[in-house]
Design a protein around this motif. Sequence first.
Motif, PDB file in Angstrom:
ATOM      1  N   VAL A   1     -59.898  25.694   7.906  1.00 44.38           N
ATOM      2  CA  VAL A   1     -60.824  25.114   8.886  1.00 44.38           C
ATOM      3  C   VAL A   1     -61.861  26.153   9.321  1.00 44.38           C
ATOM      4  O   VAL A   1     -63.035  25.839   9.510  1.00 44.38           O
ATOM      5  CB  VAL A   1     -60.028  24.554  10.081  1.00 44.38           C
ATOM      6  N   LEU A   2     -61.406  27.409   9.452  1.00 38.69           N
ATOM      7  CA  LEU A   2     -62.337  28.487   9.829  1.00 38.69           C
ATOM      8  C   LEU A   2     -63.427  28.659   8.779  1.00 38.69           C
ATOM      9  O   LEU A   2     -64.604  28.806   9.094  1.00 38.69           O
ATOM     10  CB  LEU A   2     -61.566  29.802   9.971  1.00 38.69           C
ATOM     11  N   ARG A   3     -63.017  28.628   7.502  1.00 37.29           N
ATOM     12  CA  ARG A   3     -63.978  28.836   6.420  1.00 37.29           C
ATOM     13  C   ARG A   3     -64.644  27.552   5.973  1.00 37.29           C
ATOM     14  O   ARG A   3     -65.526  27.592   5.123  1.00 37.29           O
ATOM     15  CB  ARG A   3     -63.270  29.474   5.214  1.00 37.29           C
TER      16      ARG A   3
ATOM     17  N   ILE B   1     -58.729  25.198   0.149  1.00 35.26           N
ATOM     18  CA  ILE B   1     -57.665  26.012   0.767  1.00 35.26           C
ATOM     19  C   ILE B   1     -56.791  25.117   1.648  1.00 35.26           C
ATOM     20  O   ILE B   1     -55.563  25.251   1.676  1.00 35.26           O
ATOM     21  CB  ILE B   1     -58.293  27.158   1.588  1.00 35.26           C
ATOM     22  N   GLY B   2     -57.421  24.176   2.351  1.00 35.13           N
ATOM     23  CA  GLY B   2     -56.655  23.274   3.207  1.00 35.13           C
ATOM     24  C   GLY B   2     -55.696  22.410   2.412  1.00 35.13           C
ATOM     25  O   GLY B   2     -54.574  22.151   2.848  1.00 35.13           O
TER      26      GLY B   2
ATOM     27  N   MET C   1     -47.926  20.816  15.381  1.00 35.86           N
ATOM     28  CA  MET C   1     -48.723  19.610  15.605  1.00 35.86           C
ATOM     29  C   MET C   1     -49.807  19.855  16.658  1.00 35.86           C
ATOM     30  O   MET C   1     -50.938  19.374  16.529  1.00 35.86           O
ATOM     31  CB  MET C   1     -47.819  18.454  16.037  1.00 35.86           C
ATOM     32  N   LEU C   2     -49.462  20.636  17.686  1.00 31.17           N
ATOM     33  CA  LEU C   2     -50.474  20.945  18.704  1.00 31.17           C
ATOM     34  C   LEU C   2     -51.593  21.799  18.121  1.00 31.17           C
ATOM     35  O   LEU C   2     -52.782  21.589  18.438  1.00 31.17           O
ATOM     36  CB  LEU C   2     -49.823  21.664  19.881  1.00 31.17           C
ATOM     37  N   ILE C   3     -51.226  22.757  17.260  1.00 31.18           N
ATOM     38  CA  ILE C   3     -52.258  23.602  16.646  1.00 31.18           C
ATOM     39  C   ILE C   3     -53.182  22.757  15.767  1.00 31.18           C
ATOM     40  O   ILE C   3     -54.412  22.896  15.795  1.00 31.18           O
ATOM     41  CB  ILE C   3     -51.600  24.742  15.834  1.00 31.18           C
ATOM     42  N   ILE C   4     -52.578  21.828  14.999  1.00 36.56           N
ATOM     43  CA  ILE C   4     -53.410  20.974  14.137  1.00 36.56           C
ATOM     44  C   ILE C   4     -54.304  20.072  14.990  1.00 36.56           C
ATOM     45  O   ILE C   4     -55.467  19.825  14.648  1.00 36.56           O
ATOM     46  CB  ILE C   4     -52.509  20.149  13.194  1.00 36.56           C
ATOM     47  N   LEU C   5     -53.756  19.594  16.125  1.00 32.18           N
ATOM     48  CA  LEU C   5     -54.576  18.781  17.026  1.00 32.18           C
ATOM     49  C   LEU C   5     -55.766  19.584  17.554  1.00 32.18           C
ATOM     50  O   LEU C   5     -56.893  19.080  17.654  1.00 32.18           O
ATOM     51  CB  LEU C   5     -53.704  18.301  18.185  1.00 32.18           C
TER      52      LEU C   5
ATOM     53  N   GLU D   1     -63.009  17.465   9.053  1.00 32.29           N
ATOM     54  CA  GLU D   1     -61.915  17.556   8.074  1.00 32.29           C
ATOM     55  C   GLU D   1     -60.719  16.720   8.485  1.00 32.29           C
ATOM     56  O   GLU D   1     -59.569  17.082   8.229  1.00 32.29           O
ATOM     57  CB  GLU D   1     -61.498  19.020   7.896  1.00 32.29           C
ATOM     58  N   TRP D   2     -60.965  15.575   9.126  1.00 31.54           N
ATOM     59  CA  TRP D   2     -59.838  14.818   9.669  1.00 31.54           C
ATOM     60  C   TRP D   2     -58.866  14.270   8.638  1.00 31.54           C
ATOM     61  O   TRP D   2     -57.661  14.221   8.928  1.00 31.54           O
ATOM     62  CB  TRP D   2     -60.337  13.702  10.593  1.00 31.54           C
ATOM     63  N   PRO D   3     -59.271  13.880   7.404  1.00 32.40           N
ATOM     64  CA  PRO D   3     -58.251  13.344   6.486  1.00 32.40           C
ATOM     65  C   PRO D   3     -57.168  14.364   6.151  1.00 32.40           C
ATOM     66  O   PRO D   3     -55.969  14.062   6.174  1.00 32.40           O
ATOM     67  CB  PRO D   3     -59.046  12.975   5.226  1.00 32.40           C
ATOM     68  N   LEU D   4     -57.624  15.604   5.900  1.00 37.55           N
ATOM     69  CA  LEU D   4     -56.684  16.670   5.556  1.00 37.55           C
ATOM     70  C   LEU D   4     -55.755  16.979   6.729  1.00 37.55           C
ATOM     71  O   LEU D   4     -54.535  17.103   6.568  1.00 37.55           O
ATOM     72  CB  LEU D   4     -57.489  17.906   5.184  1.00 37.55           C
TER      73      LEU D   4
END
Lengths: 83, 136
Positions: free
Chosen positions: A48-50, A55-56, B55-59, B68-71
Amino acid sequence: MSWILLVMIGILLIPIYESAQEEDVWQRMLAFASISTKASLMILVISVLRDDWMIGLVGVLILSLGNASLMLLAHILRRVNQS
Amino acid sequence: MSFSVLGPAVLSGLSYGCMGIGLWFWLWGTWPLLGDRSVLYKLHGLSVSDTLGSMLIILGLLWKIPREWPLLILALISLAIWNTVLGYVLAYCSAGNGELAERQALARALESSAAGNALAPDTISSDLTGEVSHDG
């Protein structure tokens, strides 16, 4: 954002140390499961940073496949202990 | 997916807040690994804190970069399913060994007592081993 990665690396060192010094196999499995989740989350944060989808994707694959393979390993260990 | 209703400062604060709480969860669950408690105690704390914290970090990431919501939603779903199942499987496999050893010792004891009482030991042992193999 990079402070998040630094804190994550700091927390990741705890299960790495535990897996290196622990003798019991189940405690090691526990530490490895924790390492797998944390490493894949770190990969996701970096992606996400890059702003890099590739990578994701690797991070998501590690997240699901790593956990599934640990489950299989746990069953194999259980069978080995049985016999 | 857009969160244009909220201002960028609020969104940024929410995102950093989620990530901070997630990191705190991680630390809270990982720290007991260093202690001498049982596997199940550590597993409980670790599975709860790893799942919720991640889950909180991803949120937080989702609020940071919604493009990038689908990923990220795929990661959320796989985290919620696989981490929970892995916690259950690890607990089952690590706790099953003691129970199995107890059952095998009981089977041996019954076998020897049955041999002493001139009963048919094969039926008892096969019953017990059949029960054990059904367990796995």
